[in-house]
Design a protein around this motif. Sequence first.
Motif, PDB file in Angstrom:
ATOM      1  N   PRO A   1       2.193   3.157   8.983  1.00 48.89           N
ATOM      2  CA  PRO A   1       2.673   2.937  10.348  1.00 48.89           C
ATOM      3  C   PRO A   1       4.178   3.200  10.458  1.00 48.89           C
ATOM      4  O   PRO A   1       4.924   2.944   9.512  1.00 48.89           O
ATOM      5  CB  PRO A   1       2.372   1.450  10.603  1.00 48.89           C
ATOM      6  CG  PRO A   1       1.418   1.039   9.534  1.00 48.89           C
ATOM      7  CD  PRO A   1       1.637   1.942   8.375  1.00 48.89           C
TER       8      PRO A   1
ATOM      9  N   ILE B   1     -11.690  -4.786   2.520  1.00 47.84           N
ATOM     10  CA  ILE B   1     -10.329  -4.879   3.015  1.00 47.84           C
ATOM     11  C   ILE B   1      -9.508  -3.630   2.695  1.00 47.84           C
ATOM     12  O   ILE B   1      -8.341  -3.565   3.010  1.00 47.84           O
ATOM     13  CB  ILE B   1      -9.605  -6.143   2.492  1.00 47.84           C
ATOM     14  CG1 ILE B   1      -9.508  -6.111   0.965  1.00 47.84           C
ATOM     15  CG2 ILE B   1     -10.314  -7.405   2.957  1.00 47.84           C
ATOM     16  CD1 ILE B   1      -8.469  -7.086   0.450  1.00 47.84           C
ATOM     17  N   ASP B   2     -10.122  -2.621   2.038  1.00 45.59           N
ATOM     18  CA  ASP B   2      -9.351  -1.387   1.805  1.00 45.59           C
ATOM     19  C   ASP B   2      -9.564  -0.392   2.939  1.00 45.59           C
ATOM     20  O   ASP B   2      -8.670  -0.123   3.720  1.00 45.59           O
ATOM     21  CB  ASP B   2      -9.632  -0.784   0.428  1.00 45.59           C
ATOM     22  CG  ASP B   2     -11.109  -0.641   0.090  1.00 45.59           C
ATOM     23  OD1 ASP B   2     -11.957  -0.984   0.939  1.00 45.59           O
ATOM     24  OD2 ASP B   2     -11.422  -0.199  -1.018  1.00 45.59           O
ATOM     25  N   TYR B   3     -10.777   0.132   3.066  1.00 48.80           N
ATOM     26  CA  TYR B   3     -11.000   1.111   4.131  1.00 48.80           C
ATOM     27  C   TYR B   3     -11.414   0.434   5.434  1.00 48.80           C
ATOM     28  O   TYR B   3     -11.604   1.091   6.443  1.00 48.80           O
ATOM     29  CB  TYR B   3     -12.011   2.165   3.695  1.00 48.80           C
ATOM     30  CG  TYR B   3     -11.432   2.998   2.594  1.00 48.80           C
ATOM     31  CD1 TYR B   3     -10.518   4.001   2.881  1.00 48.80           C
ATOM     32  CD2 TYR B   3     -11.724   2.745   1.268  1.00 48.80           C
ATOM     33  CE1 TYR B   3      -9.924   4.743   1.870  1.00 48.80           C
ATOM     34  CE2 TYR B   3     -11.130   3.468   0.242  1.00 48.80           C
ATOM     35  CZ  TYR B   3     -10.233   4.468   0.561  1.00 48.80           C
ATOM     36  OH  TYR B   3      -9.631   5.180  -0.426  1.00 48.80           O
ATOM     37  N   ASN B   4     -11.559  -0.897   5.393  1.00 48.24           N
ATOM     38  CA  ASN B   4     -11.950  -1.647   6.574  1.00 48.24           C
ATOM     39  C   ASN B   4     -13.191  -1.101   7.228  1.00 48.24           C
ATOM     40  O   ASN B   4     -13.324  -1.135   8.458  1.00 48.24           O
ATOM     41  CB  ASN B   4     -10.819  -1.706   7.604  1.00 48.24           C
ATOM     42  CG  ASN B   4      -9.586  -2.377   7.045  1.00 48.24           C
ATOM     43  OD1 ASN B   4      -8.541  -1.782   6.977  1.00 48.24           O
ATOM     44  ND2 ASN B   4      -9.749  -3.606   6.599  1.00 48.24           N
TER      45      ASN B   4
ATOM     46  N   ALA C   1      -6.742   1.445   8.308  1.00 50.66           N
ATOM     47  CA  ALA C   1      -7.202   1.221   6.942  1.00 50.66           C
ATOM     48  C   ALA C   1      -6.278   0.222   6.275  1.00 50.66           C
ATOM     49  O   ALA C   1      -5.183  -0.022   6.772  1.00 50.66           O
ATOM     50  CB  ALA C   1      -7.221   2.534   6.159  1.00 50.66           C
ATOM     51  N   PHE C   2      -6.711  -0.317   5.163  1.00 54.11           N
ATOM     52  CA  PHE C   2      -5.941  -1.318   4.433  1.00 54.11           C
ATOM     53  C   PHE C   2      -5.433  -2.393   5.392  1.00 54.11           C
ATOM     54  O   PHE C   2      -4.264  -2.769   5.369  1.00 54.11           O
ATOM     55  CB  PHE C   2      -4.813  -0.658   3.641  1.00 54.11           C
ATOM     56  CG  PHE C   2      -5.321   0.263   2.564  1.00 54.11           C
ATOM     57  CD1 PHE C   2      -5.782  -0.257   1.360  1.00 54.11           C
ATOM     58  CD2 PHE C   2      -5.410   1.628   2.780  1.00 54.11           C
ATOM     59  CE1 PHE C   2      -6.283   0.586   0.382  1.00 54.11           C
ATOM     60  CE2 PHE C   2      -5.921   2.468   1.807  1.00 54.11           C
ATOM     61  CZ  PHE C   2      -6.355   1.949   0.606  1.00 54.11           C
ATOM     62  N   SER C   3      -6.328  -2.854   6.246  1.00 53.36           N
ATOM     63  CA  SER C   3      -6.053  -3.958   7.174  1.00 53.36           C
ATOM     64  C   SER C   3      -4.747  -3.771   7.940  1.00 53.36           C
ATOM     65  O   SER C   3      -3.945  -4.691   8.034  1.00 53.36           O
ATOM     66  CB  SER C   3      -6.009  -5.282   6.398  1.00 53.36           C
ATOM     67  OG  SER C   3      -7.109  -5.386   5.548  1.00 53.36           O
ATOM     68  N   GLY C   4      -4.541  -2.582   8.467  1.00 52.32           N
ATOM     69  CA  GLY C   4      -3.361  -2.356   9.292  1.00 52.32           C
ATOM     70  C   GLY C   4      -2.134  -1.950   8.494  1.00 52.32           C
ATOM     71  O   GLY C   4      -1.097  -1.643   9.055  1.00 52.32           O
ATOM     72  N   LYS C   5      -2.260  -1.939   7.143  1.00 55.93           N
ATOM     73  CA  LYS C   5      -1.119  -1.510   6.342  1.00 55.93           C
ATOM     74  C   LYS C   5      -1.009   0.018   6.333  1.00 55.93           C
ATOM     75  O   LYS C   5      -0.011   0.574   5.878  1.00 55.93           O
ATOM     76  CB  LYS C   5      -1.254  -2.019   4.902  1.00 55.93           C
ATOM     77  CG  LYS C   5      -1.128  -3.544   4.752  1.00 55.93           C
ATOM     78  CD  LYS C   5      -1.325  -3.930   3.291  1.00 55.93           C
ATOM     79  CE  LYS C   5      -1.534  -5.422   3.115  1.00 55.93           C
ATOM     80  NZ  LYS C   5      -1.945  -5.745   1.741  1.00 55.93           N
TER      81      LYS C   5
ATOM     82  N   ILE D   1       0.827  -1.205   0.000  1.00 56.30           N
ATOM     83  CA  ILE D   1       0.000   0.000   0.000  1.00 56.30           C
ATOM     84  C   ILE D   1       0.867   1.262   0.000  1.00 56.30           C
ATOM     85  O   ILE D   1       1.682   1.471   0.897  1.00 56.30           O
ATOM     86  CB  ILE D   1      -0.924   0.017   1.246  1.00 56.30           C
ATOM     87  CG1 ILE D   1      -1.781  -1.254   1.307  1.00 56.30           C
ATOM     88  CG2 ILE D   1      -1.788   1.261   1.290  1.00 56.30           C
ATOM     89  CD1 ILE D   1      -2.776  -1.424   0.189  1.00 56.30           C
TER      90      ILE D   1
END
Lengths: 245, 323
Positions: free
Chosen positions: A217, A118-121, B136-140, A17
Amino acid sequence: MKILVCISNVPDTTTKITFTNDNTQFNTSGVQFIVNPYDEIALSRAIELCEGGKGTVTAINVGDSSTDPTIRKALAIGADDAVRINAVPRDAYFTAYQIAEYAKTGDFDMILCGRESIDYNGAQVAAMVGEFLDIPSISIIKKLDYDETTATLEREIEGGKEVVSVTGKFIASCAEGVAEPKIPTMRGIMSARTKSLQVVEAVEIAEVAKVVKFETPAPRGAVKQVPAEEAAKLIDLLHTEAKVI
Amino acid sequence: MSVLVYVEQADGKFKKSGFEAVSYAKAIADGQGTHLTAISIGNVGDSELKELGKYGASKVLNVSSDQLKNFVNQAYASVIVEAAAKENADIVILSNSFSGKGLAPRIAVKLKAGLVDGAVELPQTTDGKFTVKKNAFSGKAFAVTELTSVNKVIALNPNAFGTKESAGDATIENFTPEVKTTDLTAIVKEIVRATDKISLPDAELVVSAGRGLKAPENWGMIEELANLLGAATACSKPVSDAGWRPHSEHVGQTGIAISPNLYIAIGISGAIQHLAGVSSSKVIVVINKDPEAPFFKVADYGIVGDAFEVVPKLIEALKAHKG
């Protein structure tokens, strides 16, 4: 029986990403898009329930024409027809509103979608559609049985499950366990080309939320290796250094 | 203007994630210069309701009715929205739990409110913008989301904010909203809860294992390690796909995302999809016999070694540590 299945177009799960435009946009360059894996589970269950001429499955997606290949994939898996609401989905509220407006035009017995995208959850669309239509919504189900009038669903809860029964129209969001995802057959892929994909214009609605920026992160520091023969040391480190036990 | 927090209960007890939501809501109320009201639905005793005062609620609305003793999101959403109107609340907070995920969107639609689900930090209110950071993006990645609506709903991720006690006492008020029968068409038939197990989404410590364990009968040592730590057990996707462990234990991009204080991964190589679901764990320990396993790149502590030799050593050390 008529089932509407909501399909989201998301980056493949192996995607690295990254963002562009000063971290305000998801970088789609080189990214392969797929049917949201949870939506695939929902679609597979819908197809199973309709097998043997018991009903029809309509796939719905909110997106611009770039999502057509993903919708064709849903048709190849086995949806009978599809509809695309022609708009770039702004947020879950907008998407849910479009789906609800379309659902009002067809007499659907149930609406299924994935537990989250699975993008913006976001795990918002199912319950929002339920509220817009004033019908029950059951989120994160692991099992779905249907006997013409009544659905029996198993919903995941912390440390267990809850069995819920609904008579009448409803919407549910599906997780693993509801069905094995179906893989398109060659015949499915061929017939998907000629199945109906209707394009419907979106209905305007006031904006309530928008993403202003993305962040990645912070990287972790280097890994601290503990030799295997001194594994006991790890317990000390977790206690005195990391202070987590 | 005020802030309303819905606190989930199970069997008459609030959960830690509920106290986290109250602590979080209190910090928002302080930032907005207003007070915090909590709402509890179901049969909860006075002493438990008083607990909410410790985390900053100045008032607790207690909805105790047999009709509402089981969670039905449609009815609960109506009750919470009615409470928001009564309290003049423009911000509603709740936990992003399994139930919260089915509840928050309905509340948002009723209030014509923007919703942030999976919030990981307090909102920022600079330049007149109200923004909240979420996974977002499953923790990514994280998405900083602006709520542009007048009313706002935030569902807080478990274990993201922690609990904060603030000296205070809550007044308890019984609240008896009218419940429409059309809100109760979904009927809860049965609730099955394993009481001897720590629930994975709420767990502070998690012991997880993958294909490196070779067979389902080898999970005994994983469970023993988890029991000694007071940890929940989890697994990788191939393991749940093979039926070695239940789907509810699968963490990762297509399973559930968790953020415990400690995540111990045993015999899991660390595929990008798995990392996505666990990368927001505070401390990551990786045990793998392959020194090239990608998981080591995101670990805080690593042991290169055979799980069948390392795990028994850890169990022994933990027993000694506990005395």
